[in-house]
Motif scaffolding. Sequence first.
Motif, PDB file in Angstrom:
ATOM      1  N   THR A 356       0.809  -1.224   0.000  1.00  0.00           N
ATOM      2  CA  THR A 356       0.000   0.000   0.000  1.00  0.00           C
ATOM      3  C   THR A 356       0.841   1.273   0.000  1.00  0.00           C
ATOM      4  O   THR A 356       0.294   2.379   0.023  1.00  0.00           O
ATOM      5  CB  THR A 356      -0.937   0.018   1.222  1.00  0.00           C
ATOM      6  OG1 THR A 356      -0.154  -0.066   2.419  1.00  0.00           O
ATOM      7  CG2 THR A 356      -1.912  -1.138   1.168  1.00  0.00           C
ATOM      8  N   ASP A 362      -3.786   8.341   0.237  1.00  0.00           N
ATOM      9  CA  ASP A 362      -5.206   8.146  -0.080  1.00  0.00           C
ATOM     10  C   ASP A 362      -5.913   7.281   0.954  1.00  0.00           C
ATOM     11  O   ASP A 362      -7.142   7.186   0.944  1.00  0.00           O
ATOM     12  CB  ASP A 362      -5.350   7.503  -1.464  1.00  0.00           C
ATOM     13  CG  ASP A 362      -4.791   8.380  -2.566  1.00  0.00           C
ATOM     14  OD1 ASP A 362      -4.842   9.612  -2.407  1.00  0.00           O
ATOM     15  OD2 ASP A 362      -4.294   7.837  -3.572  1.00  0.00           O
ATOM     16  N   LEU A 363      -5.131   6.628   1.812  1.00  0.00           N
ATOM     17  CA  LEU A 363      -5.723   5.713   2.790  1.00  0.00           C
ATOM     18  C   LEU A 363      -5.800   6.322   4.189  1.00  0.00           C
ATOM     19  O   LEU A 363      -6.125   5.629   5.143  1.00  0.00           O
ATOM     20  CB  LEU A 363      -4.898   4.414   2.851  1.00  0.00           C
ATOM     21  CG  LEU A 363      -4.857   3.593   1.560  1.00  0.00           C
ATOM     22  CD1 LEU A 363      -3.902   2.414   1.701  1.00  0.00           C
ATOM     23  CD2 LEU A 363      -6.244   3.096   1.183  1.00  0.00           C
ATOM     24  N   ALA A 370      -5.770   4.380   7.616  1.00  0.00           N
ATOM     25  CA  ALA A 370      -6.869   3.459   7.898  1.00  0.00           C
ATOM     26  C   ALA A 370      -6.372   2.029   7.735  1.00  0.00           C
ATOM     27  O   ALA A 370      -6.286   1.511   6.624  1.00  0.00           O
ATOM     28  CB  ALA A 370      -8.042   3.735   6.963  1.00  0.00           C
ATOM     29  N   SER A 373      -8.427  -0.505   5.732  1.00  0.00           N
ATOM     30  CA  SER A 373      -8.353  -0.362   4.278  1.00  0.00           C
ATOM     31  C   SER A 373      -7.080  -0.984   3.735  1.00  0.00           C
ATOM     32  O   SER A 373      -7.081  -1.635   2.674  1.00  0.00           O
ATOM     33  CB  SER A 373      -8.413   1.117   3.888  1.00  0.00           C
ATOM     34  OG  SER A 373      -9.625   1.699   4.303  1.00  0.00           O
ATOM     35  N   GLU A 374      -5.978  -0.793   4.446  1.00  0.00           N
ATOM     36  CA  GLU A 374      -4.709  -1.393   4.032  1.00  0.00           C
ATOM     37  C   GLU A 374      -4.806  -2.915   3.999  1.00  0.00           C
ATOM     38  O   GLU A 374      -4.377  -3.568   3.038  1.00  0.00           O
ATOM     39  CB  GLU A 374      -3.601  -0.989   4.993  1.00  0.00           C
ATOM     40  CG  GLU A 374      -3.068   0.410   4.830  1.00  0.00           C
ATOM     41  CD  GLU A 374      -1.796   0.597   5.620  1.00  0.00           C
ATOM     42  OE1 GLU A 374      -0.719   0.646   5.002  1.00  0.00           O
ATOM     43  OE2 GLU A 374      -1.876   0.663   6.858  1.00  0.00           O
ATOM     44  N   ALA A 376      -7.453  -4.733   3.766  1.00  0.00           N
ATOM     45  CA  ALA A 376      -8.391  -5.167   2.724  1.00  0.00           C
ATOM     46  C   ALA A 376      -7.699  -5.217   1.368  1.00  0.00           C
ATOM     47  O   ALA A 376      -7.916  -6.151   0.576  1.00  0.00           O
ATOM     48  CB  ALA A 376      -9.596  -4.220   2.680  1.00  0.00           C
ATOM     49  N   ILE A 377      -6.862  -4.210   1.087  1.00  0.00           N
ATOM     50  CA  ILE A 377      -6.126  -4.203  -0.182  1.00  0.00           C
ATOM     51  C   ILE A 377      -5.160  -5.381  -0.233  1.00  0.00           C
ATOM     52  O   ILE A 377      -5.085  -6.095  -1.244  1.00  0.00           O
ATOM     53  CB  ILE A 377      -5.375  -2.868  -0.357  1.00  0.00           C
ATOM     54  CG1 ILE A 377      -6.372  -1.734  -0.600  1.00  0.00           C
ATOM     55  CG2 ILE A 377      -4.364  -2.951  -1.503  1.00  0.00           C
ATOM     56  CD1 ILE A 377      -5.750  -0.354  -0.550  1.00  0.00           C
ATOM     57  N   SER A 414      -2.874  -2.533  -7.502  1.00  0.00           N
ATOM     58  CA  SER A 414      -3.824  -1.894  -6.583  1.00  0.00           C
ATOM     59  C   SER A 414      -4.006  -0.408  -6.893  1.00  0.00           C
ATOM     60  O   SER A 414      -4.936   0.225  -6.395  1.00  0.00           O
ATOM     61  CB  SER A 414      -3.369  -2.078  -5.129  1.00  0.00           C
ATOM     62  OG  SER A 414      -2.210  -1.314  -4.851  1.00  0.00           O
TER      63      SER A 414
END
Length: 503
Positions: A356, A362-363, A370, A373-374, A376-377, A414
């Motif tokens: 990431t 952007d996260l 977040a 979110s990391e 999840a990616i 990603s």
Amino acid sequence: MTEQTPALRLEGIVKTFPGVRALDNVSFSVMPGEVHALMGENGAGKSTLMKVLGGIYQPEEGRIVVGEESVVMTSPLEAKSKGIVFIHQELSLAEELSVAENIYLGELPRKRFGLVDWDRLYAQTDEILQKLKVGFDARTRVGDLSIANQQMVEIARALTVDAKAVIFDEPTASLTDAEKVVLFDVIADLQSHGVGIIYISHRMEEIFKITDRISVLRDGQYRGTLTTAETNEDEVTQLMIGRKLDLRRNVSHHELGGVAIEVRNLSCGDLFHDVSFKVRRGEVVGFYGLVGAGRTEIAETLFGLREPSAGTILLDGEETVIHSPIDAIAKGISLVPEDRKGQGLVLGMNCRDNMTLPQIDDLKAGPFVAEGSEIAIFDQYRDRLDIRTPGWKQQVGNLSGGNQQKIVIGKWLSMHPNVLIVDEPTRGIDVGSKSEIHNLIRELAAQGYAVIVISSEMPEVLHVSDRIVAMYSGRIMCTFTSEEVTEDNLIQAISGITTDTAA
């Protein structure tokens, strides 16, 4: 040979890490004067076995025998004192020191009162360098040498001791064809003096050219030993990965989209000149040529790492200017670099953070990243690319070469690029992982990505490319479709023999 005492043998070696049995009762031996290949996929246990031999890891079970002496290796220096010499793939040189100082580091010849005997040091070093037929001398600063010549300095270290066994780990990864010939001559000379050679490489043509036997590891276990003259690539590959590989030429079965990127008359100083090509969505265009042909420099220019001196870049038909990698990423261009460890990854960072890293801004949720979110990616691309790791917390430096490469590819996928540039996608990767990366490249094209693949391996560009751009001395010589290209016309083109455009 069977009646001789092995120069070196490892018996019943067991090595475990938390949650992983890296070596499971592995035995291996090399005879005096034998070149013995040690093969296996990345993560099969080869490196761990060699680190046990070098005293970096201590095994829970098993023993090491040098000649007829059972030994306990507690450090690389102790291994060297027993006649076990390592030529590592990763360079471990002090760039500010001379060639002589690097070769004899820790063992500099001394005069009275402990002063370094520089005359003897330089004389001994130059004698070794003459055997290697290199174009530099003992006094040369190592940092001023090319990567290939730095590799030759590593190899020179093996000639300074009375070696019982020498371990070569991917020794030709940075060498030119001429330097490979010299290396093979050095290996033959070591053989003639009764030195056992352990040769670790993913390059089948080298294995079948210089080795006597081939031992294979898979999943930390010994899978068998084959006599090189009595086996073939298919048998070795099947022993390594437990299946046959699909090595057919590429035949696309999907429709191509519009032109994603077009380059018109692009030049960059003396690096490449008047380069023009197009890549459509759903297409893989391979760039093939000798070292110095300008392939990587084109990729770096498209990614904003170099400023072009002339020419135009168009994305989706619109002229654009790329001043930096930030520009390139914003415009949908991603680059998987040739040197994944030096340029593509932060080896001490975990898998999630590596993946990431380019989109960390952007996260953010306020001042903080977040984490959900990391993760999840990471989870999405771990599953999509079949990245084999215990979890996102694993340090990237502990992964196999193939899984490291997938982390780099996942990082850029990603970002949802329009154009994906992959430079030397399978360098230093075993045949099984190579096949997975090749299949992944083809799948990405089928999903609509425009893919540029730069490779020094002819079978690779033939296998993955819809079209192949042949380069020589900074210029495009020919562009071939997958149907019309042959090994002969491709070799002619990259040798500068022909300037006719085939397509």
